[in-house]
Design an enzyme around this catalytic site. Structure first.
Site, PDB file in Angstrom:
ATOM      1  N   ASP A 120      -6.515 -10.108   6.687  1.00  0.00           N
ATOM      2  CA  ASP A 120      -5.489  -9.461   5.870  1.00  0.00           C
ATOM      3  C   ASP A 120      -4.765 -10.460   4.964  1.00  0.00           C
ATOM      4  O   ASP A 120      -3.586 -10.293   4.656  1.00  0.00           O
ATOM      5  CB  ASP A 120      -4.485  -8.710   6.755  1.00  0.00           C
ATOM      6  CG  ASP A 120      -3.600  -7.754   5.953  1.00  0.00           C
ATOM      7  OD1 ASP A 120      -4.098  -7.174   4.970  1.00  0.00           O
ATOM      8  OD2 ASP A 120      -2.413  -7.594   6.306  1.00  0.00           O
ATOM      9  N   ASP A 145      -9.260 -11.343   1.925  1.00  0.00           N
ATOM     10  CA  ASP A 145      -9.040  -9.904   1.763  1.00  0.00           C
ATOM     11  C   ASP A 145      -8.960  -9.593   0.275  1.00  0.00           C
ATOM     12  O   ASP A 145      -9.950  -9.681  -0.432  1.00  0.00           O
ATOM     13  CB  ASP A 145      -7.800  -9.461   2.531  1.00  0.00           C
ATOM     14  CG  ASP A 145      -7.722  -7.942   2.706  1.00  0.00           C
ATOM     15  OD1 ASP A 145      -8.660  -7.245   2.280  1.00  0.00           O
ATOM     16  OD2 ASP A 145      -6.736  -7.456   3.276  1.00  0.00           O
ATOM     17  N   ASP A 149      -2.951  -6.975  -3.917  1.00  0.00           N
ATOM     18  CA  ASP A 149      -2.838  -5.670  -3.264  1.00  0.00           C
ATOM     19  C   ASP A 149      -1.443  -5.115  -3.502  1.00  0.00           C
ATOM     20  O   ASP A 149      -0.443  -5.824  -3.310  1.00  0.00           O
ATOM     21  CB  ASP A 149      -3.101  -5.778  -1.760  1.00  0.00           C
ATOM     22  CG  ASP A 149      -4.579  -5.707  -1.414  1.00  0.00           C
ATOM     23  OD1 ASP A 149      -5.402  -5.950  -2.322  1.00  0.00           O
ATOM     24  OD2 ASP A 149      -4.907  -5.407  -0.253  1.00  0.00           O
ATOM     25  N   ARG A 200     -13.323  -2.872  -6.936  1.00  0.00           N
ATOM     26  CA  ARG A 200     -11.865  -2.680  -6.962  1.00  0.00           C
ATOM     27  C   ARG A 200     -11.220  -3.394  -8.155  1.00  0.00           C
ATOM     28  O   ARG A 200     -10.478  -4.352  -8.012  1.00  0.00           O
ATOM     29  CB  ARG A 200     -11.206  -3.137  -5.658  1.00  0.00           C
ATOM     30  CG  ARG A 200     -11.710  -2.387  -4.443  1.00  0.00           C
ATOM     31  CD  ARG A 200     -10.946  -2.766  -3.184  1.00  0.00           C
ATOM     32  NE  ARG A 200     -11.448  -2.016  -2.027  1.00  0.00           N
ATOM     33  CZ  ARG A 200     -10.984  -2.134  -0.790  1.00  0.00           C
ATOM     34  NH1 ARG A 200      -9.979  -2.970  -0.555  1.00  0.00           N
ATOM     35  NH2 ARG A 200     -11.497  -1.428   0.192  1.00  0.00           N
TER      36      ARG A 200
END
Length: 334
Positions: A120, A145, A149, A200
């Protein structure tokens, strides 16, 4: 057509960046109302370190007197009203990343992020409930990760002129279909270069994202993805396929407070599709209304997607070797 970069004048004065982001993050003034604070140590913590500056509660415009790598042993939490301004030096963060948690008014400019390790671990993690954030001219690669984000009701964020490389799950916006509060998320991504990153760019759940004048090439799964209730307005971007040709993806998920599963919506307007990149398929709106950026901000610096735009993004995205601007005559633009 000659390419004109947005906010090209902000390097004339140190605090001229304040309030100059385009898009949803345009109200970010960072530490404009506080003193200039110098980082003098590459240590993870202690006197003169970046961590010591970022934990202070008062507004600060943080600059660096040294270049080099800061190896973070844990996430570096950034408190509200901070500018982390890497102009004039070359600062790389590794090990862990920055965490923007329940904060507001943050500007992060001209830094490198590389080699983040651990479960993470993101380069820049924005959650929860953070707002008015501008990430500009940063280079990000090779984290375990995400690179950036944005989750848990964080909103009004602009990511501009950043360079992304050597990575899989590049940018996640909205982490889980159970987080229905993420309907408030609003993000602008412009003049960024996604260079061979796998997927992404971004993947979005619930919120609204305006993409314009970005260059995404040689993705490994898809370029952008709209999941549950997402709205993505893709405008004058360049999508250059490698082996994978699907630029636009839709994943169906069920929001925790809804009975039926849904994917999201994508509008592709003026996008340049190269090397067999597939156009955005037409999809039923199912009663959902697609936003338009002009509902939220009146102007943005945009030009047609072209070879000249592709060339300038090669040169002007990511960390830049620019001098630190003078502190003289800094008038706050609001």
């Amino acid at each position: 057509m000659e390419t004109t970069l947005p906010y090209a004048d902000v390097d004339s004065r140190l605090r001229a960046m304040a309030g100059r982001a385009e898009g949803f993050g345009r109200f970010a003034v960072g530490g404009a109302h506080g003193p200039v604070h110098s980082v003098t140590s590459l240590a993870d913590d202690g006197p003169g370190s970046l961590r010591e500056a970022c934990r202070r509660k008062e507004p600060l415009w943080i600059v660096f007197e040294i270049s080099g790598t800061i190896h973070l042993s844990s996430y570096l939490n950034v408190s509200s009203h901070k500018t982390i301004d890497g102009r004039g030096q070359r600062i790389k963060l590794s090990g862990k990343g920055l965490r923007l948690k329940e904060c507001e008014n943050i500007i992060i400019c001209n830094l490198e992020f590389e080699g983040g390790r651990g479960h993470d671990v993101d380069g820049i993690q924005i959650k929860p409930n953070s707002k008015h954030i501008w990430i500009d001219r940063c280079s990000l690669r090779d984290y375990d990760d995400g690179l950036i984000d944005i989750t848990r009701q964080s909103t009004d964020i602009t990511v501009s002129r950043c360079y992304f490389a050597n990575h899989d799950k590049t940018m996640l916006i909205g982490a889980d279909p159970s987080h229905s509060g993420d309907r408030c998320i609003r993000v602008t991504i412009h003049h960024c270069f996604f260079d061979g990153t796998r997927q992404r760019h971004p993947r979005l759940r619930f919120g609204k994202v305006h993409l314009y004048n970005n260059y995404t090439r040689n993705w490994g799964v898809y370029a952008i993805c709209a999941s549950v209730e997402a709205q993505i307005y893709s405008q004058c971007n360049i999508y250059e396929a490698g082996q994978k040709k699907k630029a636009f993806e839709f994943y169906t998920e069920k929001a925790a407070d809804k009975e039926e599963a849904r994917s999201g919506l994508i509008i592709s307007e003026g996008d340049l599709l190269l090397n067999g990149a597939q156009p955005c398929p037409l999809r039923e709106a199912n009663g959902e209304r697609m936003f338009h950026p002009s509902e939220f901000y009146p102007i943005w610096t945009m030009e047609p997607a072209s070879d000249s735009l592709k060339h300038i993004l090669h040169i002007c995205s990511g960390w830049q070797s620019v001098p630190r601007p003078s502190e003289q005559g800094n008038a706050l633009v609001t």
